[in-house]
Design a protein around this motif. Structure first.
Motif, mmCIF file in Angstrom:
data_model
loop_
_atom_site.group_PDB
_atom_site.id
_atom_site.type_symbol
_atom_site.label_atom_id
_atom_site.label_comp_id
_atom_site.label_asym_id
_atom_site.label_seq_id
_atom_site.Cartn_x
_atom_site.Cartn_y
_atom_site.Cartn_z
ATOM 1 N N LYS A 88 15.699 91.319 88.156
ATOM 2 C CA LYS A 88 15.392 92.638 88.752
ATOM 3 C C LYS A 88 14.140 93.232 88.462
ATOM 4 O O LYS A 88 13.849 93.090 87.150
ATOM 5 C CB LYS A 88 16.628 93.411 88.379
ATOM 6 N N ILE A 89 13.147 93.173 89.558
ATOM 7 C CA ILE A 89 11.565 93.645 88.914
ATOM 8 C C ILE A 89 11.410 94.902 89.758
ATOM 9 O O ILE A 89 11.551 95.144 90.975
ATOM 10 C CB ILE A 89 10.896 92.504 89.544
ATOM 11 N N ASN A 133 20.161 86.206 97.704
ATOM 12 C CA ASN A 133 20.481 87.467 97.338
ATOM 13 C C ASN A 133 19.307 88.606 97.113
ATOM 14 O O ASN A 133 19.321 89.298 96.047
ATOM 15 C CB ASN A 133 21.119 87.441 95.856
ATOM 16 N N ILE A 134 18.429 88.687 98.069
ATOM 17 C CA ILE A 134 17.373 89.693 98.035
ATOM 18 C C ILE A 134 17.830 90.942 98.541
ATOM 19 O O ILE A 134 18.527 91.150 99.253
ATOM 20 C CB ILE A 134 16.052 88.956 98.867
ATOM 21 N N GLU A 135 17.671 91.859 97.609
ATOM 22 C CA GLU A 135 17.605 93.506 97.902
ATOM 23 C C GLU A 135 16.482 94.029 97.489
ATOM 24 O O GLU A 135 15.859 93.772 96.388
ATOM 25 C CB GLU A 135 18.968 94.032 97.139
ATOM 26 N N ILE A 136 16.160 95.140 98.316
ATOM 27 C CA ILE A 136 15.264 96.016 97.791
ATOM 28 C C ILE A 136 15.495 97.595 97.759
ATOM 29 O O ILE A 136 16.338 97.806 98.725
ATOM 30 C CB ILE A 136 13.641 95.558 98.500
ATOM 31 N N ASN A 166 8.598 108.550 93.166
ATOM 32 C CA ASN A 166 7.540 108.113 92.306
ATOM 33 C C ASN A 166 7.101 106.765 92.843
ATOM 34 O O ASN A 166 6.399 105.989 91.915
ATOM 35 C CB ASN A 166 8.195 107.948 90.976
ATOM 36 N N LYS A 167 7.187 106.408 94.152
ATOM 37 C CA LYS A 167 6.625 105.279 94.781
ATOM 38 C C LYS A 167 6.872 104.083 93.911
ATOM 39 O O LYS A 167 6.008 103.093 93.908
ATOM 40 C CB LYS A 167 5.011 105.461 94.528
ATOM 41 N N GLN A 168 8.369 103.838 93.490
ATOM 42 C CA GLN A 168 8.505 102.731 92.760
ATOM 43 C C GLN A 168 9.547 101.767 93.751
ATOM 44 O O GLN A 168 10.240 102.471 94.448
ATOM 45 C CB GLN A 168 9.271 102.990 91.461
ATOM 46 N N LEU A 169 9.155 100.601 93.532
ATOM 47 C CA LEU A 169 10.310 99.625 94.494
ATOM 48 C C LEU A 169 10.843 98.523 93.522
ATOM 49 O O LEU A 169 10.134 97.927 92.493
ATOM 50 C CB LEU A 169 9.396 98.785 95.563
ATOM 51 N N THR A 170 12.417 98.521 93.630
ATOM 52 C CA THR A 170 12.977 97.342 92.666
ATOM 53 C C THR A 170 13.568 96.543 93.876
ATOM 54 O O THR A 170 13.930 96.603 95.105
ATOM 55 C CB THR A 170 14.202 98.303 92.358
ATOM 56 N N ILE A 171 13.087 95.221 93.251
ATOM 57 C CA ILE A 171 13.411 94.179 94.031
ATOM 58 C C ILE A 171 14.176 93.053 93.389
ATOM 59 O O ILE A 171 13.983 92.638 92.087
ATOM 60 C CB ILE A 171 12.038 93.221 94.613
ATOM 61 N N SER A 172 15.502 92.815 93.632
ATOM 62 C CA SER A 172 16.505 91.883 93.146
ATOM 63 C C SER A 172 16.452 90.624 93.880
ATOM 64 O O SER A 172 16.572 90.823 95.281
ATOM 65 C CB SER A 172 18.028 92.555 92.974
#
Length: 333
Positions: free
Chosen positions: A126-127, A295-298, A304-310
């Protein structure tokens, strides 16, 4: 340091990526444990600690030798990581008393053997990315779909080589050719591993340059059969081979030069031998040229212009390489 070349040719995307305990989270997907045996497997969550740091702390507090502690994979220091370690069952009381800052034992269970490198199915990441412009979302989603379909070049990430890459590679070469002696076996093995990885990355970058949308197959390639977990070299690249590759049943592999390792043949060998060193006495390996994230999820946070990629990756592959591929640029060399 060799530049990691990616299959997608889109304009580089500008966003910020920081590898730290809040923005980089990884959890091992473990093998199935036997629930009985002479070893305790502990599920451990740690922050800002590499695997070697963890083993050192466990060794001191449990009063056991470091080589008695088993682990399935090495995890980055600048992250929040959950991984599995094993200790002999006779140290169960000492393990129950274990306490250390930034380390939490989440669970324990029994297993019939010590954990060894590779005793895991993969890793889930999770990034969090920063300063991601909303206009980039479509491009990021498209790139992730392409990577899921055609594969991610399985480069060794920049973490593999350390901060003094050029100096380390020169030391490794001197070790191999007998001009340098390092008594610490762990350090000498690490240097040679970096040297082998450099050859693989260089070869892979060339193969990506030669490919277009899909990874090009060559006569004489050494393939891995996913189901049988065996290497083989077909006489020719037939329609069935191409179809099996498209179905993700087989994968071409690249060389980490050394002894006792299969080498490619024919046209594939003509290219591969440019990235080989027959003087290396450490055992050689073959590594999958591509891996397939799953299992890609975004999730995008507009305020706050943040994107989480799992996503999940097979063992021994690098999440940072996926992020670099999305950005279409190298972060560190």
């Amino acid at each position: 340091m060799i530049e990691r070349v990616f299959a997608q040719k889109h304009k580089p995307l500008d966003f910020k990526f920081f590898q730290n305990r809040d923005d980089f989270i990884v959890e091992e997907n473990p093998i199935k444990f036997s629930a009985k045996g002479n070893f305790i497997v502990a599920k451990i969550k740690k922050r800002d600690l590499g695997t070697w740091d963890l083993i050192s702390k466990l060794s001191k507090q449990l009063n056991i030798y470091e080589n008695e502690i088993g682990y399935a994979g090495l995890k980055d220091k600048n992250a929040t990581t959950t991984q599995y370690i094993s200790v002999p069952k006779k140290y169960s009381k000492e393990l129950q008393k274990f306490k250390s800052k930034n380390i939490e034992i989440l669970d324990t269970r029994l297993h019939n053997s010590k954990l060894n490198i590779g005793d895991l199915l993969g890793n889930h990441f999770k990034i969090r990315l920063h300063e991601v412009d909303e206009s980039s979302l479509y491009k990021i989603e498209k790139v992730l779909k392409e990577i899921s379909k055609f594969g991610l070049p399985n480069y060794f990430g920049y973490q593999r080589f350390g901060s003094d890459t050029k100096e380390n590679l020169e030391k490794a070469k001197q070790l191999i050719y007998g001009d340098l002696v390092i008594k610490d076996k762990k350090i000498s093995k690490m240097l040679i591993s970096q040297y082998q990885s450099y050859f693989f990355n260089s070869w892979l970058a060339k193969r990506i340059k030669l490919s277009k949308e899909e990874f090009i197959l060559m006569e004489g390639d050494v393939f891995k059969d996913y189901k049988k977990e065996k290497l083989f070299t077909p006489k020719t690249i037939t329609k069935n081979i191409t179809m099996s590759f498209s179905k993700k049943e087989i994968i071409p592999t690249g060389l980490l030069p050394g002894r006792k390792v299969f080498r490619a043949q024919s046209k594939a060998r003509e290219l591969e031998e440019k990235y080989d060193d027959l003087y290396i006495q450490e055992k050689g390996f073959r590594r999958d040229a591509l891996v397939y994230p799953s299992n890609i999820e975004i999730k995008y946070f507009k305020e706050n212009k943040q994107l989480t990629i799992s996503f999940t990756l097979p063992k021994s592959s690098y999440a940072t390489v996926l992020i670099e591929n999305i950005a279409n640029k190298n972060f560190k060399n």
